[in-house]
Write an enzyme that holds these catalytic residues in place. Structure first.
Site, short mmCIF file in Angstrom:
data_model
loop_
_atom_site.label_atom_id
_atom_site.label_comp_id
_atom_site.label_asym_id
_atom_site.label_seq_id
_atom_site.Cartn_x
_atom_site.Cartn_y
_atom_site.Cartn_z
CE LYS A 1 -3.23 2.94 0.53
NZ LYS A 1 -4.25 3.22 -0.44
CB CYS B 1 -3.60 8.77 0.07
SG CYS B 1 -5.30 8.59 0.61
N1 SAJ Z 1 -1.80 14.76 -9.20
C1 SAJ Z 1 -0.98 15.53 -10.00
N2 SAJ Z 1 -0.64 15.03 -11.22
C2 SAJ Z 1 -1.08 13.82 -11.67
C3 SAJ Z 1 -1.89 13.04 -10.84
C4 SAJ Z 1 -2.23 13.52 -9.60
O1 SAJ Z 1 -0.58 16.63 -9.63
O2 SAJ Z 1 -0.73 13.46 -12.80
C5 SAJ Z 1 -2.16 15.25 -7.87
C6 SAJ Z 1 -3.66 15.46 -7.68
O3 SAJ Z 1 -4.05 16.71 -8.19
C7 SAJ Z 1 -3.80 15.38 -6.19
C8 SAJ Z 1 -2.76 14.32 -5.81
O4 SAJ Z 1 -1.86 14.27 -6.90
O5 SAJ Z 1 -3.46 16.60 -5.56
C9 SAJ Z 1 -3.31 12.95 -5.53
O6 SAJ Z 1 -4.32 12.62 -6.46
P1 SAJ Z 1 -4.49 11.17 -7.10
O7 SAJ Z 1 -5.68 11.21 -7.97
O8 SAJ Z 1 -3.24 10.75 -7.76
O9 SAJ Z 1 -4.68 10.20 -5.86
P2 SAJ Z 1 -5.63 10.20 -4.55
O10 SAJ Z 1 -4.87 10.83 -3.43
O11 SAJ Z 1 -6.97 10.74 -4.84
O12 SAJ Z 1 -5.76 8.64 -4.32
C10 SAJ Z 1 -4.56 7.87 -4.17
C11 SAJ Z 1 -4.63 6.69 -5.14
N3 SAJ Z 1 -3.34 6.01 -5.18
C12 SAJ Z 1 -2.71 5.75 -6.36
O13 SAJ Z 1 -3.14 6.10 -7.44
C13 SAJ Z 1 -1.43 4.97 -6.26
C14 SAJ Z 1 -5.73 5.72 -4.71
O14 SAJ Z 1 -5.72 4.56 -5.53
C15 SAJ Z 1 -5.53 5.32 -3.25
O15 SAJ Z 1 -6.56 4.44 -2.80
C16 SAJ Z 1 -5.58 6.58 -2.41
O16 SAJ Z 1 -4.49 7.43 -2.81
C17 SAJ Z 1 -5.44 6.17 -0.95
O17 SAJ Z 1 -6.47 6.14 -0.25
O18 SAJ Z 1 -4.34 5.80 -0.54
#
Ligand code: SAJ
Length: 431
Positions: free
Chosen positions: A215, A269
């Site tokens: 995780k 996360c």
């Molecule tokens: N972000 C960027 N650029 C990107 C992708 C995301 O700047 O290309 C930023 C987003 O704007 C945001 C942050 O990253 O601020 C996180 O967003 P996210 O959509 O990547 O992830 P979370 O935090 O919504 O959810 C993550 C997910 N983990 C992964 O993709 C490895 C999700 O599957 C997990 O279940 C979740 O964390 C968790 O609960 O741990």
């Protein structure tokens, strides 16, 4: 109604993960008791309503509550399966705080009987499930505990992290693969049978520490990759290149897939979990630590550039577009957009206007700043400058004709057709 019946499953923690999980388990035909320390959350759920915004969750909760399959309480009751979905924050020095998990384990221990199973879903540092096991063993010396007793244990204990994406929680809860880490292989098999009730994705069994690390690794992987994109964006700003164009072109390589730069990384996360790895092996995690610093540093970079642009255009109203931590959700936790907008509002006062369709009012960070919450139409009318901090669909849909004349700092790269001359002035390094 369920009211007088013993629940089959008790889910502790009714937040973004616990509530959808409780509802999905209830939909599979188990009687579920959801437990939360917050009495108002409990009341809301017992009315068949929800306290968080998540696609399709309202209808599902309303349905399972009205059929008597889900109810909520502030107190744990005896059940066959206990699922822990409480927060695991970190403290000021980035050390993980597992006190909510251990409190839940204390309460569960009092209700445990022969044949029960305890599953930890909260993101946790490696070794936490074993600590839960040891804690329960201490509190309940009458029970044979897995991994400790030489005989067949009386209870099962496993770790099974969620990996759902906010905004797609119900779909991903059902369809994503799951890692199921048992304290023993027998525990893992028992947990597998449980998850098979409501998960269509593949459920893969392993040991508890491996599932815990998996995780953390998933979120650290994403953090490191976003940091790469954010670092590129800062380099591109400095030498006067359009990072979005560079990434689009690079991603045409069959083995390159660069993520999207933004204002930094938010949420509860990805900005948190990598610290659990760093904390457990500080000497061996320079890459993961640097990624955290790069993503946090992007916030300061955006503030510096935005500030320069605002000072260059005295008197102009500035629309900060978006406060949530990512697009199309109502979640403001650890949001870089919110931090940036609040700092600008506190410096520039009523010149700053906030556009956030997911907020009914401005968060307390804006108190006394003079900034106002306005809608998109008003922003297009009043603001000469727009700073895109969140890539909400409603922002992306604004046609060029309505923003062509604006000065735009497109932090999220949502308007590739925006005339280049409105981008912040680059500082070319190359002579
Ligand atoms: N972000 C960027 N650029 C990107 C992708 C995301 O700047 O290309 C930023 C987003 O704007 C945001 C942050 O990253 O601020 C996180 O967003 P996210 O959509 O990547 O992830 P979370 O935090 O919504 O959810 C993550 C997910 N983990 C992964 O993709 C490895 C999700 O599957 C997990 O279940 C979740 O964390 C968790 O609960 O741990």
């Amino acid at each position: 109604m369920l009211v007088d019946k013993k629940p089959d499953v008790c889910v502790i923690g009714l937040g973004y993960i616990g509530l959808p999980t409780a509802a999905a388990i209830a939909r599979s035909g188990c009687r579920v008791l959801g437990v939360d320390v917050n009495a108002s959350v409990v009341d809301t759920i017992n009315r068949g309503e929800i306290h968080i915004e998540e696609v399709d969750l309202d209808g599902l909760v309303q349905g399972v509550v009205s059929r008597g399959m889900l109810r909520a309480s502030t107190m744990i009751e005896p059940a066959d399966v206990f699922v822990i979905a409480v927060p695991t924050p970190f403290d000021g020095s980035h050390a993980p705080d597992i006190s909510y998990v251990m409190n839940a384990a204390t309460n569960i221990a009092a209700a445990l009987k022969h044949g029960d199973m305890v599953i930890l879903e909260s993101t946790s540092p490696v070794g936490t499930t074993e600590r839960v096991r040891d804690h329960i063993g201490k509190l309940r010396p009458d029970l044979r505990i897995p991994g400790i007793t030489g005989d067949t244990p009386d209870i099962a204990i496993a770790y099974c992290p969620e990996r759902v994406l906010p905004g797609r929680i119900l779909e991903e809860l059902t369809n994503n693969d799951r890692s199921i880490g048992g304290i023993t292989p027998r525990c893992a098999r028992k947990a597998l049978t449980f998850y098979k009730r409501f998960v269509r994705g593949a459920c893969v069994t392993t040991d508890a520490p491996s599932a815990e690390m998996t995780k953390l690794v998933e979120n650290a992987f994403r953090d490191v990759n976003i940091a790469f994109a954010n670092e590129l964006s800062m380099i591109a700003d400095q030498i006067g290149l359009d990072v979005w164009e560079v990434i689009r072109l690079a991603n045409r390589h069959p083995r390159v897939n660069i993520l999207q730069p933004g204002p930094g990384v938010g949420g509860h996360c990805i900005a948190v979990d990598p610290w659990f790895i760093i904390h457990s092996a500080p000497e061996l995690s320079p890459l993961i630590r640097t990624a955290r610093n790069v993503n946090d540093g992007k916030i300061e970079h955006v503030i510096t550039r935005a500030r320069a642009l605002i000072l260059e255009n005295p008197g102009m109203k500035v629309g900060c577009m978006g406060l949530t931590f990512k697009a199309n959700i109502d979640d403001f936790r650890e949001s870089p957009a919110l931090k940036i907008a609040a700092i600008l509002a506190n410096q520039f006062g009523d010149r700053i206007q906030i556009i956030e369709p997911y907020a009914a009012h401005l968060p307390s960070a804006f108190n006394g700043s003079g900034a106002k919450l306005i809608d998109i139409d008003q922003a297009l009318q009043d603001c000469g400058m727009l700073i895109t901090l969140v890539d909400h669909d409603s922002f992306k849909a604004i046609p060029l004709a309505e923003r062509a004349s604006k000065i735009v700092y497109d932090v999220r790269g949502i308007w590739p057709d925006q005339p280049q001359n409105t981008a912040p002035l680059p500082l070319r390094l190359v002579s």
